[in-house]
Enzyme design. Structure first.
Site, PDB file in Angstrom:
ATOM      1  N   TYR A 161       0.840  -1.201   0.000  1.00  7.07           N
ATOM      2  CA  TYR A 161       0.000   0.000   0.000  1.00  7.07           C
ATOM      3  C   TYR A 161       0.876   1.252   0.000  1.00  7.07           C
ATOM      4  CZ  TYR A 161      -3.542   3.343   1.664  1.00  7.07           C
ATOM      5  OH  TYR A 161      -4.381   4.428   1.821  1.00  7.07           O
ATOM      6  N   THR A 198     -12.445   5.174   9.360  1.00  7.19           N
ATOM      7  CA  THR A 198     -13.436   4.709   8.398  1.00  7.19           C
ATOM      8  C   THR A 198     -13.416   3.185   8.388  1.00  7.19           C
ATOM      9  OG1 THR A 198     -11.767   4.753   6.671  1.00  7.19           O
ATOM     10  CG2 THR A 198     -13.101   6.748   6.955  1.00  7.19           C
TER      11      THR A 198
END
Length: 267
Positions: A161, A198
């Site tokens: 990532y 989130t």
């Protein structure tokens, strides 16, 4: 910055159905912009667009897989047709698959590269074609790519990532140089969000525990807070306000920049 600093602007927000994308879409609308939600989550995306419409914003939804060139063409055309123009792109769609380096899977790396790098690149490509002089919108504009604090720090279990978000940073700067040299009238910047709770952010916390790097989710989150000088996690509104600024006339002489919105974590 005025409350309606983006009045008359027309935006496409990828990954806009939920999380940071939905918050940015709402902030753009609150600042006076018309907003198209682009996402693979059709039902949720339509609901998000519906909530924006209830506030009086001009809005719509288009199904968009950012890895698909043809879907980008359709999304840009739909944005122009629905909103009457196109001069803001928020390249927000992205995925994170947690893994220690010793456990990396080729298919996971390829998937993150496809969404986070290819998707961002295609978004800039089609924005340039539409926004530059002679394009289907042709009024210039602003692009904000969503990178990550992961592009600026060595955080365990997110090597893949981090690599993709570092690529977003580099692509942003090259694109900004091209747009300026070629007279497109388009500014391109990126944000480095810190950890935000989130769905994606909390999944990372759970994955950190599964990787043996923290005893539980609370400890994983506490570790991030401890590394953050401002002493808290980020909020979606923090990211949204920064995106609005980069799209506004107040940022008119800013391009090719990366703005950390991470509470100081990446300093």
């Amino acid at each position: 910055m005025g409350e309606k600093s983006l009045a008359g602007r027309k935006a496409l927000v990828t990954g806009g159905a939920r999380g940071i994308g939905a918050a940015i879409a709402a902030a753009l609308a609150n600042a006076g912009a018309s907003v198209m939600i682009g996402d693979i989550l059709a039902d949720l995306g339509k609901q998000t667009a519906g909530r924006l419409a209830e506030t009086g914003a001009k809005t719509g939804f288009v199904e968009l897989n950012v890895t698909d060139d043809a879907q980008w063409e359709t999304a840009v055309a739909a944005t122009i047709a629905t909103l009457g123009g196109y001069d803001i792109l928020i390249n927000n769609a992205g995925i994170e698959i947690t893994s220690l380096v010793v456990d990396l899977k080729a298919e996971d790396l390829r998937r993150m590269c496809d969404v986070n790098i290819v998707g961002t690149g295609l978004g800039m490509k089609h924005a340039f074609r539409a926004m530059r002089p002679g394009g289907s919108a042709g009024a210039g504009g602003a692009i904000v790519n969503i990178a990550s604090v992961a592009a600026t720090i060595a955080f365990p279990a997110i090597a893949g990532y981090s690599g993709t978000k570092s690529a977003v940073d580099r692509m942003t700067r090259v694109a900004a140089m091209e747009a300026g040299k070629l007279g497109y009238g388009v500014r391109i910047n990126c944000l480095y969000p810190g950890l935000v709770p989130t769905d994606m952010g909390m999944q990372l916390a759970n994955d950190i525990v599964a990787a043996g790097l923290a005893p539980d989710v609370a400890a994983a989150v506490a570790s991030v807070v401890e590394q953050t000088p401002l002493g808290r996690l980020g909020e979606v509104g923090d990211m949204a306000d920064a995106a609005v600024f980069l799209c506004s006339n107040e940022a008119r002489f800013i391009t090719g920049a990366g703005l950390p919105v991470d509470g100081g974590m990446g300093m």
